[in-house]
Design a protein around this motif. Structure first.
Motif, mmCIF file in Angstrom:
data_model
loop_
_atom_site.group_PDB
_atom_site.id
_atom_site.type_symbol
_atom_site.label_atom_id
_atom_site.label_comp_id
_atom_site.label_asym_id
_atom_site.label_seq_id
_atom_site.Cartn_x
_atom_site.Cartn_y
_atom_site.Cartn_z
ATOM 1 N N THR A 18 0.841 -1.192 0.000
ATOM 2 C CA THR A 18 0.000 0.000 0.000
ATOM 3 C C THR A 18 0.866 1.228 0.000
ATOM 4 O O THR A 18 2.016 1.208 0.408
ATOM 5 C CB THR A 18 -0.906 0.039 1.246
ATOM 6 O OG1 THR A 18 -0.076 0.056 2.413
ATOM 7 C CG2 THR A 18 -1.836 -1.153 1.284
ATOM 8 N N HIS A 19 0.270 2.313 -0.472
ATOM 9 C CA HIS A 19 0.895 3.623 -0.394
ATOM 10 C C HIS A 19 0.269 4.369 0.758
ATOM 11 O O HIS A 19 -0.950 4.385 0.905
ATOM 12 C CB HIS A 19 0.631 4.421 -1.679
ATOM 13 C CG HIS A 19 1.684 4.212 -2.718
ATOM 14 N ND1 HIS A 19 3.005 4.449 -2.493
ATOM 15 C CD2 HIS A 19 1.578 3.794 -4.010
ATOM 16 C CE1 HIS A 19 3.688 4.207 -3.604
ATOM 17 N NE2 HIS A 19 2.846 3.795 -4.526
ATOM 18 N N TYR A 96 2.693 17.641 1.309
ATOM 19 C CA TYR A 96 2.649 16.203 1.552
ATOM 20 C C TYR A 96 2.807 15.373 0.279
ATOM 21 O O TYR A 96 3.029 14.167 0.367
ATOM 22 C CB TYR A 96 1.334 15.824 2.224
ATOM 23 C CG TYR A 96 1.196 16.358 3.624
ATOM 24 C CD1 TYR A 96 1.620 15.609 4.722
ATOM 25 C CD2 TYR A 96 0.642 17.606 3.861
ATOM 26 C CE1 TYR A 96 1.491 16.091 6.021
ATOM 27 C CE2 TYR A 96 0.517 18.111 5.150
ATOM 28 C CZ TYR A 96 0.939 17.357 6.219
ATOM 29 O OH TYR A 96 0.813 17.847 7.497
ATOM 30 N N GLY A 97 2.655 16.001 -0.875
ATOM 31 C CA GLY A 97 2.756 15.258 -2.134
ATOM 32 C C GLY A 97 1.427 14.754 -2.645
ATOM 33 O O GLY A 97 1.309 14.393 -3.818
ATOM 34 N N ASN A 98 0.387 14.731 -1.798
ATOM 35 C CA ASN A 98 -0.932 14.242 -2.188
ATOM 36 C C ASN A 98 -2.005 15.061 -1.484
ATOM 37 O O ASN A 98 -1.779 15.622 -0.407
ATOM 38 C CB ASN A 98 -1.110 12.767 -1.795
ATOM 39 C CG ASN A 98 -0.115 11.859 -2.463
ATOM 40 O OD1 ASN A 98 -0.289 11.442 -3.606
ATOM 41 N ND2 ASN A 98 0.964 11.541 -1.749
ATOM 42 N N VAL A 122 -5.636 8.544 4.562
ATOM 43 C CA VAL A 122 -5.818 7.909 3.260
ATOM 44 C C VAL A 122 -4.555 7.146 2.875
ATOM 45 O O VAL A 122 -3.436 7.630 3.071
ATOM 46 C CB VAL A 122 -6.135 8.956 2.169
ATOM 47 C CG1 VAL A 122 -6.435 8.257 0.838
ATOM 48 C CG2 VAL A 122 -7.307 9.828 2.587
ATOM 49 N N SER A 123 -4.743 5.957 2.340
ATOM 50 C CA SER A 123 -3.649 5.183 1.746
ATOM 51 C C SER A 123 -4.169 4.512 0.484
ATOM 52 O O SER A 123 -5.388 4.395 0.280
ATOM 53 C CB SER A 123 -3.103 4.144 2.729
ATOM 54 O OG SER A 123 -4.117 3.213 3.063
ATOM 55 N N TYR A 133 -8.535 3.227 -2.688
ATOM 56 C CA TYR A 133 -8.144 4.114 -1.596
ATOM 57 C C TYR A 133 -8.793 3.622 -0.305
ATOM 58 O O TYR A 133 -10.008 3.397 -0.250
ATOM 59 C CB TYR A 133 -8.597 5.548 -1.876
ATOM 60 C CG TYR A 133 -7.901 6.189 -3.043
ATOM 61 C CD1 TYR A 133 -6.647 6.780 -2.896
ATOM 62 C CD2 TYR A 133 -8.495 6.214 -4.295
ATOM 63 C CE1 TYR A 133 -6.011 7.379 -3.971
ATOM 64 C CE2 TYR A 133 -7.866 6.810 -5.382
ATOM 65 C CZ TYR A 133 -6.621 7.381 -5.210
ATOM 66 O OH TYR A 133 -5.992 7.958 -6.283
ATOM 67 N N LYS A 134 -8.005 3.463 0.729
ATOM 68 C CA LYS A 134 -8.516 3.092 2.038
ATOM 69 C C LYS A 134 -8.594 4.344 2.901
ATOM 70 O O LYS A 134 -7.591 5.040 3.084
ATOM 71 C CB LYS A 134 -7.609 2.043 2.690
ATOM 72 C CG LYS A 134 -7.687 0.683 2.002
ATOM 73 C CD LYS A 134 -6.934 -0.363 2.778
ATOM 74 C CE LYS A 134 -7.201 -1.750 2.212
ATOM 75 N NZ LYS A 134 -8.610 -2.163 2.366
#
Length: 388
Positions: A18-19, A96-98, A122-123, A133-134
């Motif tokens: 996961t990301h 944060y990049g996202n 979120v991941s 997306y979780k």
């Protein structure tokens, strides 16, 4: 094909399935300040660069060809207007990049609202046939229902935080800011050395130091004369961060933040040597090399998730628009060369049309000669032949 793609992605990302917003930890230099996306805004060059980009992306007019998506982006939810929504998501992506917002739809698929999410909630799960997306609030959210704004990343699915990627440079910035703070805290106590021609005992040295601090150090003792005896003299001890050193360290930090975010250094600090022409060029470079990236990022996500059969365009002219004098000079050249009409020039200036200004005119010095022409004449009132 789908399994092959997932296998390649997992191989690319190592053993992670996961990301998440927490990237693999790297070792910090001992004694250096810890920099995170949440603390980076405490340093003025970072704050200026990130807030400048976020505000410009938010204030530039956005036009989406699909009416429903366009209206939604003007008022995404009950708590935010379009400006606040775009600014907050862009700021999160810069740090944060996202940045994430759930796309809420009716059972029939009509757009209802955009709900921003906490970045740390979120991941991205890549272990399933389709990336998911979780989230803490809404459980698993498919990619089609998540507006995901990304900074540059390795895989195109997850953005990397510029703060974390360039942490070394920002640590240097933080270290020099802290050092400068220490210098300012001790500014009332000059860095002096009392040089005695002969040997002094430990007690004598301590007594001289304490008496100086008691009677001459601090703002309340400013102006009191210092009387030296027995051949003593005073020498000033320089610090690597005094005067020119502080300025050089500050300049280095500003230039590094400029490189990280693509914002010209003149936007982050005062450079009196910049002439008007260079400032205009820097403004256009800022739009082309920095803002256009974020405009394209927003537009691509809007078209993919909100307006699949439409388009999204940002009007960046309001940022790099030349002065009124330059606009008038350019419009005059266009009118006199016959490229545009006078009413078209008025439309560019947001002025209404006037009767008789829809015909092109050509200045006499722009003519080619021969035949019946309208050189130097207002053709709305007739041609040159009418006056022969």
């Amino acid at each position: 094909m789908r399994n092959m793609l997932r296998s390649l992605l997992q191989r690319w990302l190592g053993h992670w399935g996961t990301h998440g917003v927490i990237l693999p930890t790297s070792f910090d230099v001992a004694g250096m300040p810890t920099i995170t996306p949440g603390t980076a805004l405490a340093y003025t060059p970072v704050y200026r660069a990130a807030s400048l980009i976020a505000n410009d992306v938010a204030r530039v007019p956005l036009d989406v060809s699909e009416r429903t998506a366009n209206a939604l982006l003007q008022q995404p939810n009950r708590w935010q207007n379009g400006f606040e929504f775009r600014r907050s998501l862009t700021m999160q992506a810069l740090l944060y990049g996202n940045a994430f917002a759930v796309i809420n739809r009716t059972l029939g698929g009509e757009l209802l609202e955009l709900l921003p999410l906490d970045i740390e909630s979120v991941s991205l799960d890549l272990t399933k046939p389709e990336p998911v997306y979780k989230t803490r609030l809404y459980g698993d959210v498919p990619m089609s229902s998540m507006l995901h704004l990304r900074a540059v990343g390795l895989d195109g699915l997850w953005g990397e935080s510029p703060v974390r990627l360039c942490r070394t440079s920002l640590q240097i910035l933080a270290a020099q800011e802290n050092s400068q703070l220490e210098v300012m805290k001790n500014a009332g106590n000059p860095k002096l050395a009392f040089v005695h021609p002969g040997p002094l005992s430990e007690g004598a040295r301590q007594s001289i130091s304490e008496k100086f601090l008691q009677h001459h150090a601090g703002a309340e003792n400013a102006g009191k004369p210092l009387v030296l005896a027995e051949g003593m003299r005073v020498e000033r001890i320089s610090s690597t961060l005094d005067d020119a050193g502080i300025a050089a360290a500050r300049r280095y930090s500003v230039e590094d933040v400029s490189r990280i975010y693509g914002v010209p250094t003149s936007y982050l600090s005062e450079h009196s040597a910049n002439a008007y022409g260079s400032m205009e060029w820097l403004s256009r470079m800022y739009v082309d090399a920095c803002l256009q990236h974020w405009f394209s990022t927003w537009a691509a996500e809007i078209v993919a998730k909100l307006a699949p059969f439409g388009s999204a365009t940002f009007d960046a002219d309001m940022i790099s628009r030349p002065s009124l004098a330059e606009q008038m000079a350019a419009l005059r050249t266009g009118v006199e060369s016959g490229v545009i009409t006078r009413n078209e020039a008025r439309e560019y200036l947001n002025l209404g049309p006037l009767d008789g200004l829809d015909e092109p005119i050509i200045a006499k010095n722009m003519g080619t000669g021969g035949g019946t022409t309208n050189l130097g004449s207002d053709t709305s009132a007739g041609s040159v032949d009418d006056f022969a």
